[in-house]
Design a protein around this motif. Structure first.
Motif, short mmCIF file in Angstrom:
data_model
loop_
_atom_site.label_atom_id
_atom_site.label_comp_id
_atom_site.label_asym_id
_atom_site.label_seq_id
_atom_site.Cartn_x
_atom_site.Cartn_y
_atom_site.Cartn_z
N ALA A 104 -47.35 1.59 12.21
CA ALA A 104 -45.85 1.81 12.00
C ALA A 104 -45.35 2.76 12.59
N GLY A 111 -34.30 4.06 9.15
CA GLY A 111 -33.07 4.18 9.71
C GLY A 111 -32.08 5.54 9.63
N ILE A 112 -31.60 5.98 10.53
CA ILE A 112 -30.46 7.00 10.29
C ILE A 112 -29.44 6.83 9.42
N TYR A 135 -38.22 13.11 16.10
CA TYR A 135 -37.39 11.89 16.50
C TYR A 135 -36.04 12.10 16.17
N MET A 160 -33.38 -0.05 9.46
CA MET A 160 -33.46 -0.39 11.03
C MET A 160 -33.64 1.00 11.75
N GLY A 161 -34.87 1.48 11.23
CA GLY A 161 -35.31 2.94 11.96
C GLY A 161 -35.97 2.32 13.37
N VAL A 162 -36.17 3.76 14.00
CA VAL A 162 -36.90 3.62 15.51
C VAL A 162 -38.05 2.99 15.48
N ASN A 163 -38.65 2.94 14.27
CA ASN A 163 -40.07 2.30 14.32
C ASN A 163 -40.14 0.83 13.98
N VAL A 164 -39.00 0.11 13.78
CA VAL A 164 -39.16 -1.23 13.16
C VAL A 164 -39.47 -2.28 14.35
N TYR A 208 -38.31 12.41 6.67
CA TYR A 208 -39.42 11.61 6.48
C TYR A 208 -39.13 9.94 6.31
N CYS A 209 -37.96 9.63 6.11
CA CYS A 209 -37.68 8.47 5.66
C CYS A 209 -36.99 7.51 6.84
N SER A 210 -36.14 8.32 7.56
CA SER A 210 -35.14 7.47 8.52
C SER A 210 -36.26 6.90 9.59
N GLN A 211 -37.19 7.70 9.97
CA GLN A 211 -38.07 7.16 11.09
C GLN A 211 -38.31 5.40 10.93
N CYS A 212 -38.44 4.82 9.89
CA CYS A 212 -38.56 3.54 9.42
C CYS A 212 -37.22 3.02 8.93
N ARG A 265 -28.08 4.96 17.02
CA ARG A 265 -28.19 3.63 16.52
C ARG A 265 -27.97 2.51 17.82
N SER A 283 -30.99 -1.76 16.14
CA SER A 283 -31.81 -0.84 15.27
C SER A 283 -31.65 0.62 15.90
N ASP A 284 -32.35 1.77 15.47
CA ASP A 284 -32.22 2.90 16.04
C ASP A 284 -33.06 3.14 17.34
#
Lengths: 126, 234
Positions: free
Chosen positions: B164, A44-45, B91, A50-54, A38-42, B97, B101-102
């Motif tokens: 988002a 980051g991993i 995803y 710095m997730g994929v959505n930023v 749920y969280c890492s999409q924004c 990384r 960012s990812d």
């Protein structure tokens, strides 16, 4: 008579169960797995915001590895923002309320995982 | 008048043949789905209830396809599939990384096979017969209307934060969710309302949050998605 009452109670209970009909999810998901889902999409991993959505976001997601910023928040604050969303603590609408998708027990696991990411506790940052 | 019984018998026979043929067509379409689609799609339900099962899902669940998709879009898309989820079904399986960012690992993303026109038609027909979760749909709930584009953008982006995770035009917006610029071409309006109202009722471990949208917001968001799809066909 007694049998009829019992039967009615069972029928009512079953009815409530069905009406309540929200699909239940399996318990026992770890904080790490929940964070990854749920969280890492924004955030980051790596949890550093710095997730994929930023790419096109107006507001940068919180860096959960930031020891100073994270130690200024209590576990109750973290629980609240996950459950009720950014606006509940006067932060960005981009952080959604996760109530309805993640149970309270699971949010507690997430908060513990955030403490692992920042390697900090409330008040331990400076 | 003398021909009447014979005509009736012919009509009856034609009727039986038509029903028989329709049933055969439906059965072969169902076989087709089972044979060619079931490897990646859940055709029978239920949706995953554990995170692990959700992560392993290869394609969208189709057991409620008839309540979700627009038939004509299905038939067209199946012949010329395009990517709807920029980062794949989940995803987490397709990001790494990057410099800052990812980023999406495009090499791990799979491409949906293209079907022949005849197969696409058969598949679309068969998919429309899969109608689980009908109790979550209120037929006719969406009332066609409009919203100024700028207001729609404000609602989707600034006020509700949907951008988002969703792209609103190719290359602009979030990447973890499906793109929204063709959503209204793909999805039935009443489904959009139902899903946005409570994503977890459809898909318990969906990583789309329940935004507690009001009925008015739900209508306006569908107006906006329809306008967005119109814009992207031009």
């Amino acid at each position: 008579m007694k049998k009829a009452i019992t039967r009615n109670l069972i029928v009512t209970a079953l009815g409530l169960f069905v009406l309540g009909g929200q699909i239940t999810v399996s318990a026992e998901e770890t904080g790490e797995a929940l964070y990854k889902t749920y969280c890492s999409q924004c955030h980051g991993i790596k949890g550093d915001g710095m997730g994929v959505n930023v790419r096109d976001m107006a507001v940068q997601p919180r860096d959960h590895t930031d020891r100073v910023a994270m130690s200024s928040r209590s576990d109750a604050d973290l629980f609240k923002v996950v459950k009720e969303g950014g606006q509940a603590i006067s932060k960005s609408v981009l952080m959604p309320a996760w109530a309805g998708a993640i149970s309270d027990d699971e949010i507690n696991s997430l908060v513990k995982h955030m403490r692992v990411l920042c390697q900090c506790q409330h008040g331990s940052g400076s | 008048m003398n021909n009447h019984p014979r005509t009736s018998a012919c009509l009856l026979l034609a009727g039986i043949l038509a029903v028989g043929m329709a049933q055969t067509a439906l059965a072969s379409a169902a076989d087709f789905l089972k044979k060619d689609c079931a490897q990646c799609h859940n055709l029978t339900g239920p949706a995953p209830t554990t995170l692990k099962a959700m992560w392993e899902r290869k394609g969208p669940d189709l057991f409620y396809a008839g309540n979700k998709y627009k038939r004509d879009w299905l038939e067209t898309w199946l012949q010329k599939p395009t990517r709807i989820r920029p980062a794949g079904m989940y995803y987490g399986n397709h990001v790494e990384r990057g410099v800052k960012s990812d980023e999406i690992k495009t090499a791990t993303l799979t491409v949906h096979p293209a079907l022949s026109a005849a197969d696409a038609k058969a598949a679309a027909d068969a998919l429309m017969s899969l109608r689980a979760n009908s109790e979550l749909i209120k037929p006719g709930e969406y009332k066609p209307g409009s919203i100024p584009m700028t207001m729609g953008e404000m609602l989707f982006d600034k006020f509700r934060g949907c951008m988002a995770c969703h792209e609103v035009e190719p290359g602009y917006g979030g990447l973890s969710g499906p793109e929204m610029y063709t959503a209204a071409r793909r999805l039935q309006e009443d489904y959009l309302i139902s899903f946005m109202r409570n994503p977890q009722a459809w898909d318990p471990r969906s990583f789309m949050p329940n935004k507690n949208l009001s009925d008015v917001d739900l209508q306006k968001l569908v107006h906006y998605l329809r306008a967005l799809s119109e814009e992207n066909t031009k």
